[in-house]
Scaffold this motif. Structure first.
Motif, mmCIF file in Angstrom:
data_model
loop_
_atom_site.group_PDB
_atom_site.id
_atom_site.type_symbol
_atom_site.label_atom_id
_atom_site.label_comp_id
_atom_site.label_asym_id
_atom_site.label_seq_id
_atom_site.Cartn_x
_atom_site.Cartn_y
_atom_site.Cartn_z
ATOM 1 N N VAL A 1 -14.471 -11.507 3.430
ATOM 2 C CA VAL A 1 -13.088 -11.140 3.747
ATOM 3 C C VAL A 1 -13.010 -9.631 3.895
ATOM 4 C CG1 VAL A 1 -12.066 -13.125 2.544
ATOM 5 C CG2 VAL A 1 -12.422 -10.987 1.295
ATOM 6 N N ILE A 2 -11.898 -9.164 4.436
ATOM 7 C CA ILE A 2 -11.656 -7.723 4.531
ATOM 8 C C ILE A 2 -10.266 -7.436 3.976
ATOM 9 C CG2 ILE A 2 -10.810 -7.830 6.918
ATOM 10 C CD1 ILE A 2 -12.297 -5.064 7.307
ATOM 11 N N GLY A 3 -10.161 -6.385 3.201
ATOM 12 C CA GLY A 3 -8.911 -6.041 2.544
ATOM 13 C C GLY A 3 -7.920 -5.334 3.455
ATOM 14 N N VAL A 4 -6.682 -5.307 2.990
ATOM 15 C CA VAL A 4 -5.618 -4.681 3.773
ATOM 16 C C VAL A 4 -5.829 -3.171 3.882
ATOM 17 C CG1 VAL A 4 -3.992 -4.374 1.852
ATOM 18 C CG2 VAL A 4 -3.128 -4.612 4.173
ATOM 19 N N LYS A 5 -6.362 -2.541 2.852
ATOM 20 C CA LYS A 5 -6.540 -1.082 2.864
ATOM 21 C C LYS A 5 -7.495 -0.634 3.973
ATOM 22 C CE LYS A 5 -6.338 3.132 0.908
ATOM 23 N NZ LYS A 5 -6.433 4.029 2.052
ATOM 24 N N PRO A 6 -8.686 -1.229 4.075
ATOM 25 C CA PRO A 6 -9.560 -0.806 5.174
ATOM 26 C C PRO A 6 -8.963 -1.101 6.552
ATOM 27 C CG PRO A 6 -10.732 -2.327 3.715
ATOM 28 C CD PRO A 6 -9.364 -2.145 3.171
ATOM 29 N N LEU A 7 -8.281 -2.228 6.682
ATOM 30 C CA LEU A 7 -7.637 -2.545 7.954
ATOM 31 C C LEU A 7 -6.567 -1.507 8.296
ATOM 32 C CD1 LEU A 7 -7.292 -6.413 7.587
ATOM 33 C CD2 LEU A 7 -8.741 -5.209 9.236
ATOM 34 N N ALA A 8 -5.770 -1.154 7.301
ATOM 35 C CA ALA A 8 -4.715 -0.153 7.508
ATOM 36 C C ALA A 8 -5.323 1.204 7.870
ATOM 37 C CB ALA A 8 -3.840 -0.047 6.263
ATOM 38 N N ASP A 9 -6.428 1.537 7.218
ATOM 39 C CA ASP A 9 -7.104 2.800 7.532
ATOM 40 C C ASP A 9 -7.614 2.814 8.977
ATOM 41 O OD1 ASP A 9 -6.617 3.697 4.963
ATOM 42 O OD2 ASP A 9 -8.665 3.320 4.242
ATOM 43 N N MET A 10 -8.171 1.686 9.430
ATOM 44 C CA MET A 10 -8.676 1.606 10.807
ATOM 45 C C MET A 10 -7.554 1.805 11.816
ATOM 46 S SD MET A 10 -11.266 -1.611 10.651
ATOM 47 C CE MET A 10 -12.150 -1.905 9.141
ATOM 48 N N LEU A 11 -6.372 1.287 11.485
ATOM 49 C CA LEU A 11 -5.228 1.379 12.398
ATOM 50 C C LEU A 11 -4.383 2.625 12.154
ATOM 51 C CD1 LEU A 11 -4.080 -2.332 12.253
ATOM 52 C CD2 LEU A 11 -5.171 -1.200 14.175
ATOM 53 N N GLN A 12 -4.670 3.319 11.059
ATOM 54 C CA GLN A 12 -3.883 4.486 10.652
ATOM 55 C C GLN A 12 -2.407 4.126 10.496
ATOM 56 O OE1 GLN A 12 -4.963 7.473 13.572
ATOM 57 N NE2 GLN A 12 -6.899 7.860 12.549
ATOM 58 N N VAL A 13 -2.180 3.080 9.705
ATOM 59 C CA VAL A 13 -0.836 2.577 9.447
ATOM 60 C C VAL A 13 -0.710 2.313 7.949
ATOM 61 C CG1 VAL A 13 -1.471 0.169 9.893
ATOM 62 C CG2 VAL A 13 0.879 0.886 10.234
ATOM 63 N N SER A 14 0.492 2.258 7.463
ATOM 64 C CA SER A 14 0.748 2.014 6.052
ATOM 65 C C SER A 14 0.250 0.625 5.631
ATOM 66 C CB SER A 14 2.261 2.109 5.795
ATOM 67 O OG SER A 14 2.654 1.344 4.696
ATOM 68 N N PRO A 15 -0.476 0.530 4.520
ATOM 69 C CA PRO A 15 -0.911 -0.785 4.030
ATOM 70 C C PRO A 15 0.268 -1.722 3.738
ATOM 71 C CG PRO A 15 -2.108 0.950 2.889
ATOM 72 C CD PRO A 15 -1.029 1.617 3.709
ATOM 73 N N THR A 16 1.374 -1.161 3.284
ATOM 74 C CA THR A 16 2.560 -1.972 2.999
ATOM 75 C C THR A 16 3.096 -2.602 4.279
ATOM 76 O OG1 THR A 16 3.118 -0.514 1.151
ATOM 77 C CG2 THR A 16 4.874 -1.938 1.987
ATOM 78 N N VAL B 1 -6.370 -16.488 6.785
ATOM 79 C CA VAL B 1 -6.285 -16.976 5.414
ATOM 80 C C VAL B 1 -6.348 -15.767 4.499
ATOM 81 C CG1 VAL B 1 -7.446 -18.369 3.664
ATOM 82 C CG2 VAL B 1 -7.422 -19.130 6.033
ATOM 83 N N SER B 2 -5.536 -15.804 3.454
ATOM 84 C CA SER B 2 -5.517 -14.738 2.466
ATOM 85 C C SER B 2 -6.213 -15.218 1.196
ATOM 86 C CB SER B 2 -4.067 -14.366 2.147
ATOM 87 O OG SER B 2 -4.008 -13.495 1.044
ATOM 88 N N THR B 3 -7.107 -14.388 0.671
ATOM 89 C CA THR B 3 -7.770 -14.661 -0.591
ATOM 90 C C THR B 3 -7.268 -13.631 -1.589
ATOM 91 O OG1 THR B 3 -9.728 -15.415 0.608
ATOM 92 C CG2 THR B 3 -10.009 -14.902 -1.723
ATOM 93 N N HIS C 1 -11.240 -8.830 -5.301
ATOM 94 C CA HIS C 1 -12.174 -8.901 -4.180
ATOM 95 C C HIS C 1 -11.598 -9.757 -3.056
ATOM 96 C CE1 HIS C 1 -15.187 -6.844 -6.492
ATOM 97 N NE2 HIS C 1 -14.983 -7.666 -7.492
ATOM 98 N N GLY C 2 -10.293 -9.827 -3.017
ATOM 99 C CA GLY C 2 -9.615 -10.627 -2.007
ATOM 100 C C GLY C 2 -9.496 -9.898 -0.684
ATOM 101 N N GLY C 3 -8.924 -10.592 0.261
ATOM 102 C CA GLY C 3 -8.733 -10.025 1.579
ATOM 103 C C GLY C 3 -8.362 -11.102 2.563
ATOM 104 N N TYR C 4 -8.702 -10.863 3.817
ATOM 105 C CA TYR C 4 -8.296 -11.755 4.897
ATOM 106 C C TYR C 4 -9.497 -12.154 5.740
ATOM 107 C CZ TYR C 4 -3.726 -10.051 3.609
ATOM 108 O OH TYR C 4 -2.591 -9.742 2.900
ATOM 109 N N LYS C 5 -9.410 -13.362 6.293
ATOM 110 C CA LYS C 5 -10.403 -13.853 7.237
ATOM 111 C C LYS C 5 -9.697 -14.810 8.184
ATOM 112 C CE LYS C 5 -11.873 -17.676 4.320
ATOM 113 N NZ LYS C 5 -12.970 -18.330 3.639
#
Length: 145
Positions: A25-40, A56-58, A62-66
């Protein structure tokens, strides 16, 4: 026609999530960083995609999305409907009497919208994630857990 920024972020996020290897899975923080947008803000978009059954959200540390299914099955239109809804882009506000049950302008706009939707349905997330540069692919792979 104009889509919101949420659709822009959702489509880009889906390209990244499609690169996450099976079982990870990949977390919201790294995704937000890639897009340069707020994690919220991104979390709200991801929630819509989860509710639509696209990802799907885990939960947990160590959760995240896939993806919930193959990126070859997820179309741009699926993502757009998850974020923007399925309401028609144009609604005739005039009454045209009994002789014309539908507005002629509405009919034309519906036909144009159908053509656009058919095109967006044919464009799959994986078609675009596969075209991302190696540096972006490597970044996603490093961030997947």
């Amino acid at each position: 026609m104009k889509f919101t920024k949420a659709t822009n972020y959702a489509l880009h996020t889906m390209m990244y999530i499609a690169l996450v290897p099976a079982g990870k899975v990949i977390g919201v923080k790294p995704l937000a960083d890639m897009l340069q947008v707020s994690p919220t803000y991104l979390s709200k978009i991801l929630t819509r995609l989860v509710k639509a059954g696209i990802i799907v959200s885990t939960p947990g540390v160590h959760g995240g999305y896939k993806l919930s299914k193959s990126g070859k099955e997820v179309s741009f239109l699926d993502v757009i409907h998850a974020v923007e809804g399925t309401a028609s882009l144009f609604q005739c506000e005039f009454e045209h009497g009994e002789a014309s049950p539908l507005c002629l302008i509405q009919q034309e706009m519906n036909e144009a919208e159908k053509k656009m939707e058919d095109h967006l349905q044919s464009k799959k997330i994986s078609d675009f994630s596969e075209k991302l540069g190696d540096s972006m692919k490597d970044l996603v792979l490093r961030e997947a857990k």
